[in-house]
Design an enzyme around this catalytic site. Structure first.
Site, PDB file in Angstrom:
ATOM      1  N   LYS A  36      -0.668  17.672 -22.802  1.00  0.00           N
ATOM      2  CA  LYS A  36       0.357  16.624 -22.806  1.00  0.00           C
ATOM      3  C   LYS A  36       1.717  17.227 -22.437  1.00  0.00           C
ATOM      4  O   LYS A  36       2.112  18.246 -23.036  1.00  0.00           O
ATOM      5  CB  LYS A  36       0.407  15.984 -24.196  1.00  0.00           C
ATOM      6  N   ASN A  72      -0.221   0.097 -11.752  1.00  0.00           N
ATOM      7  CA  ASN A  72       0.517  -1.115 -11.375  1.00  0.00           C
ATOM      8  C   ASN A  72      -0.079  -2.319 -12.111  1.00  0.00           C
ATOM      9  O   ASN A  72      -0.995  -2.162 -12.908  1.00  0.00           O
ATOM     10  CB  ASN A  72       0.481  -1.306  -9.851  1.00  0.00           C
ATOM     11  N   LYS A  81       0.705  -3.731   9.007  1.00  0.00           N
ATOM     12  CA  LYS A  81      -0.434  -3.075   8.332  1.00  0.00           C
ATOM     13  C   LYS A  81      -1.746  -3.395   9.045  1.00  0.00           C
ATOM     14  O   LYS A  81      -2.628  -2.540   9.161  1.00  0.00           O
ATOM     15  CB  LYS A  81      -0.499  -3.504   6.860  1.00  0.00           C
TER      16      LYS A  81
HETATM   17  O1  PMT Z   1      -5.398  -8.016  -9.015  1.00  0.00           O
HETATM   18  P1  PMT Z   1      -4.553  -9.273  -9.146  1.00  0.00           P
HETATM   19  O2  PMT Z   1      -3.715  -9.256 -10.395  1.00  0.00           O
HETATM   20  O3  PMT Z   1      -5.373 -10.517  -8.987  1.00  0.00           O
HETATM   21  O4  PMT Z   1      -3.487  -9.260  -7.939  1.00  0.00           O
HETATM   22  C1  PMT Z   1      -3.935  -9.404  -6.632  1.00  0.00           C
HETATM   23  C2  PMT Z   1      -3.168  -8.492  -5.683  1.00  0.00           C
HETATM   24  C3  PMT Z   1      -1.714  -8.924  -5.626  1.00  0.00           C
HETATM   25  C4  PMT Z   1      -3.273  -7.035  -6.149  1.00  0.00           C
HETATM   26  C5  PMT Z   1      -3.876  -8.664  -4.278  1.00  0.00           C
HETATM   27  O5  PMT Z   1      -3.762  -9.980  -3.860  1.00  0.00           O
HETATM   28  C6  PMT Z   1      -3.257  -7.728  -3.253  1.00  0.00           C
HETATM   29  O6  PMT Z   1      -2.266  -8.028  -2.600  1.00  0.00           O
HETATM   30  N1  PMT Z   1      -3.872  -6.536  -3.065  1.00  0.00           N
HETATM   31  C7  PMT Z   1      -3.358  -5.454  -2.212  1.00  0.00           C
HETATM   32  C8  PMT Z   1      -2.299  -4.710  -2.967  1.00  0.00           C
HETATM   33  C9  PMT Z   1      -1.721  -3.549  -2.181  1.00  0.00           C
HETATM   34  O7  PMT Z   1      -1.855  -2.455  -2.603  1.00  0.00           O
HETATM   35  O8  PMT Z   1      -1.196  -3.859  -1.037  1.00  0.00           O
HETATM   36  P2  PMT Z   1      -0.537  -2.808  -0.007  1.00  0.00           P
HETATM   37  O9  PMT Z   1       0.267  -3.670   0.878  1.00  0.00           O
HETATM   38  O10 PMT Z   1       0.159  -1.704  -0.739  1.00  0.00           O
HETATM   39  O11 PMT Z   1      -1.780  -2.180   0.738  1.00  0.00           O
HETATM   40  C10 PMT Z   1      -2.287  -2.710   1.949  1.00  0.00           C
HETATM   41  C11 PMT Z   1      -3.781  -2.531   2.015  1.00  0.00           C
HETATM   42  O12 PMT Z   1      -4.105  -1.144   2.034  1.00  0.00           O
HETATM   43  C12 PMT Z   1      -4.559  -3.109   0.850  1.00  0.00           C
HETATM   44  O13 PMT Z   1      -5.755  -3.656   1.365  1.00  0.00           O
HETATM   45  C13 PMT Z   1      -4.850  -1.902  -0.040  1.00  0.00           C
HETATM   46  O14 PMT Z   1      -6.061  -2.072  -0.777  1.00  0.00           O
HETATM   47  C14 PMT Z   1      -5.005  -0.814   1.013  1.00  0.00           C
HETATM   48  N2  PMT Z   1      -4.668   0.559   0.560  1.00  0.00           N
HETATM   49  C15 PMT Z   1      -3.408   0.866   0.180  1.00  0.00           C
HETATM   50  C16 PMT Z   1      -3.098   2.179  -0.149  1.00  0.00           C
HETATM   51  C17 PMT Z   1      -4.128   3.150  -0.103  1.00  0.00           C
HETATM   52  N3  PMT Z   1      -3.889   4.399  -0.431  1.00  0.00           N
HETATM   53  N4  PMT Z   1      -5.364   2.800   0.263  1.00  0.00           N
HETATM   54  C18 PMT Z   1      -5.655   1.533   0.606  1.00  0.00           C
HETATM   55  O15 PMT Z   1      -6.803   1.216   0.935  1.00  0.00           O
END
Ligand code: PMT
Length: 399
Positions: free
Chosen positions: A290, A211, A339
Site C-alpha cells: 500500500k 470510471n 474515432k
Molecule cells: O456502462 P454504462 O454505465 O451503461 O455507460 C455506457 C457508456 C457511456 C460507457 C457507453 O455507452 C460508452 O460510451 N462506451 C464507450 C466509452 C469509452 O471509453 O469511449 P471512448 O470514446 O473513450 O473510446 C472509444 C472506443 O474505443 C470505445 O469503443 C472503447 O471501448 C474503445 N477503447 C478505448 C480505449 C482503449 N484503450 N481501448 C478501447 O478499445
C-alpha cells in the site's frame, strides 16, 4: 407460445391504481392473451377478486395455503404456466420484497418460482418513488432482468404531482405484447463479442483508477444480440449486474486483461462491439505494498494501454464487423467520426455523456450511429430499446 396464446399472470398489489386492472385485463384479452390474476391481501382493499374473476374469466388466486386452489392449479404450476408475470400496480412494498427475495404470500412466492419474464409497473406517491430505498430496489430488480415499465408523471390520487403514476392499461398492453413477440432471429448462427463496463487499473493492492461505467449499455447489447439469436461472448469489467441468461461471460478487471480476452475471442466472432469504458492509461508500476501518504502532492506515472478495439479492427484474418462506442462531452459528431476513422471501425455509436440522465450509469441513453458516410440518430430511450435498434442495424450490415 403461439401468437394466440400469450399467457399473462397479472399480480395485483395494494395501490389505488389497482382499479385500472379490470380495464387492463379486458384489453389484454382483446389481444387474445390468456390472463390469470393473483392478488395480494392489500390489493383486495382496492378492487374485488369478484371483479377480477369476472373480467378474466378465471378464478383469482390469492392464497398460498388454500388446499382447493392448490388442488386445481398449484402455485408452482401457475408460476410455470405464465409467459409473462406482470405486477401492476407494483407498490413500493412489493418492489422491496422482490428485491430482497421475500416470499411471504402467493404473489411473492410465484415471483421467485417463475422461469418467465417478469415486468413491474410501479405505482406510488412521488416521494416514495424518489426515495433512495425504492430507487435502489428498482435498480436491483432491473439488474436481475426484471423489466420496469414506468411510472408515468402527473397528478396523483393523494394530490401530489410527480413521477409515480402507473402507466395506462393500453401502454402496459403494448409493452406486454412487444415483450412476448419473439424477435426475428437476424443473428442466428452468428457470434457476437461485446465488451462492457469499466476497467480497473491497479495502483497498489488496495487502490485503482476507474470510471463510472455501470455496464448497463453493454449488457443491454448482449441481451439484444441474444434476442436476435446470436451466440454472445460478454467480456465484462467489474460491474454489479447479473449477465443476461445464455451468454458466455468472461470477467476481467484491467485493460490488459480485457485486451487479452478480446483478441482471443474476436477472430471467432462475426461482430465485435466495444462498449466498455476502457482506461486509456495504467500505472507504470503497481506498488507491491500500500502506497504510504507522502507530502501534499504526489505524482503518478501512467503508461498508455493498448487500444483494444483498434487492435480488433486491425485483424487481417477473421476480422469481425467492428463497432465502437464514443463517449464525448463536446463536438460529439466530430470526435466520434475521428474515432471511426482512426481506429479503423465499421461503425461507431456516439453518446453525449455530458447530458444529465443519459450515458454513464443511467438507464436511458441517446445515440448517433456513424458508418461509411452515413449516420442515424437514435433519440432518448431506454438502453434496452436502443441496444435492440443498434444490434438490428449491425445485423443489416452483415452479408
Ligand atoms: O456502462 P454504462 O454505465 O451503461 O455507460 C455506457 C457508456 C457511456 C460507457 C457507453 O455507452 C460508452 O460510451 N462506451 C464507450 C466509452 C469509452 O471509453 O469511449 P471512448 O470514446 O473513450 O473510446 C472509444 C472506443 O474505443 C470505445 O469503443 C472503447 O471501448 C474503445 N477503447 C478505448 C480505449 C482503449 N484503450 N481501448 C478501447 O478499445
Amino acid at each position: 407460445m403461439s401468437q394466440t396464446h400469450k399467457r399473462i399472470l397479472l399480480g395485483i398489489s395494494g395501490g389505488i391504481a389497482a382499479y385500472k386492472c379490470a380495464e387492463l385485463v379486458r384489453r389484454l384479452k382483446d389481444q387474445a392473451c390468456e390472463v390469470r390474476v393473483v392478488m395480494t391481501e392489500s390489493a383486495k382493499q382496492f378492487i374485488t377478486p369478484l371483479t377480477m374473476q369476472a373480467v378474466s374469466g378465471e378464478p383469482v388466486a390469492d392464497s398460498l395455503l388454500d388446499p382447493a386452489a392448490e388442488a386445481a392449479m398449484g402455485h408452482i404450476e401457475l408460476a410455470k404456466w405464465a409467459d409473462l408475470v406482470l405486477v401492476a400496480p407494483a407498490s413500493s412494498n412489493i418492489i422491496a420484497k422482490m428485491a430482497s427475495g421475500i416470499a411471504d404470500d402467493l404473489l411473492t412466492t410465484l415471483l421467485l418460482a417463475t422461469p418467465a419474464k417478469v415486468a413491474i409497473a410501479p405505482a406510488m406517491n412521488q416521494q416514495m418513488y424518489a426515495h433512495l430505498a425504492t430507487q435502489s430496489n428498482l435498480a436491483t430488480l432491473a439488474s436481475r432482468g426484471v423489466a420496469v415499465w414506468g411510472p408515468g408523471q402527473g397528478e396523483q390520487a393523494c394530490g401530489d404531482v410527480g413521477k409515480g403514476r402507473m402507466l395506462e392499461p393500453n401502454e402496459l398492453v403494448s409493452l406486454a405484447l412487444k415483450t412476448l413477440t419473439p424477435e426475428v432471429p437476424l443473428l442466428a448462427g452468428k457470434t457476437v463479442t461485446i465488451t462492457a463496463g469499466p476497467t480497473r487499473e491497479a495502483l497498489d493492492p488496495v487502490r485503482y483508477i476507474s470510471n463510472h461505467s455501470s455496464g448497463k449499455m453493454g449488457y443491454a447489447l448482449a441481451e439484444a444480440a441474444l434476442a436476435l439469436g446470436a451466440k454472445v461472448n460478454l467480456i465484462s469489467g467489474p460491474v454489479t449486474l447479473t449477465p443476461p441468461r445464455g451468454c458466455d461471460v468472461h470477467s476481467v478487471s484491467s485493460a490488459l486483461d480485457m485486451h487479452q480476452a478480446a483478441l482471443a475471442l474476436a477472430p471467432g466472432s462475426d461482430v465485435f462491439i466495444g462498449c466498455a469504458a476502457v482506461a486509456d492509461y495504467r500505472a507504470a508500476d503497481i506498488a507491491e505494498q500500500k502506497i504510504k501518504k507522502q507530502g501534499d502532492e504526489m505524482t503518478l506515472t501512467l503508461v498508455k494501454n493498448p487500444d483494444i478495439i483498434a487492435d480488433v479492427a486491425a485483424l487481417t484474418a477473421q476480422r469481425p464487423y467492428t463497432v465502437g462506442f464514443a463517449a464525448e462531452t463536446q463536438d460529439v459528431a466530430q470526435y466520434a467520426q475521428g474515432k471511426l476513422k482512426n481506429k479503423g471501425l465499421d461503425m461507431i455509436c456516439a453518446n453525449d455523456v455530458s447530458q444529465a440522465g443519459i450515458g454513464f450509469n443511467a438507464n436511458d441513453n441517446a445515440l448517433t450511429l456513424f458508418w461509411d458516410k452515413e449516420q442515424q440518430s437514435l433519440p432518448l430511450a431506454s438502453k434496452s430499446e436502443l441496444a435492440l435498434t443498434v444490434v438490428k442495424a449491425i445485423a443489416g450490415k452483415l452479408n
